[in-house]
Scaffold this motif. Structure first.
Motif: not given
Length: 91
Positions: A24-25, A40, A57
């Motif tokens: 995940a970012k 997002r 995220e």
């Protein structure tokens, strides 16, 4: 022959399972890419179901946007120079 077939099946399964993951970012990533964080968050609002990575995220993007807003608010609410935003008095 069975050994080779079993080996190929095992290797195929390992490759498939390894490719399914991903990271995940992070919030730090979204701090540096606020426009992407906003996009997002909008995508997250449209999701009916999400997996663990998507949830992380979404939380990271939302937290980055929130922190950015708080930082901007604090700058304008608490100027270091109290006279910085005063207009010059008319004489």
């Amino acid at each position: 022959m069975k050994t080779i077939l079993f080996g190929l099946l095992s290797l195929s399964a390992l490759i498939l399972l390894t490719g399914c993951g991903g990271e995940a970012k992070t919030k730090e990533y979204y701090d540096a890419h606020l426009e992407e964080a906003k996009i997002r968050v909008q995508e997250c609002k449209k999701l009916e179901k999400s997996n663990e990575m998507q949830e992380r995220e979404c939380q990271n993007a939302q937290q980055a946007i929130f922190d950015n807003k708080q930082n901007r608010k604090n700058i304008y609410d608490h100027p270091t120079d109290q006279n910085a935003f005063k207009l010059p008095s008319a004489r």
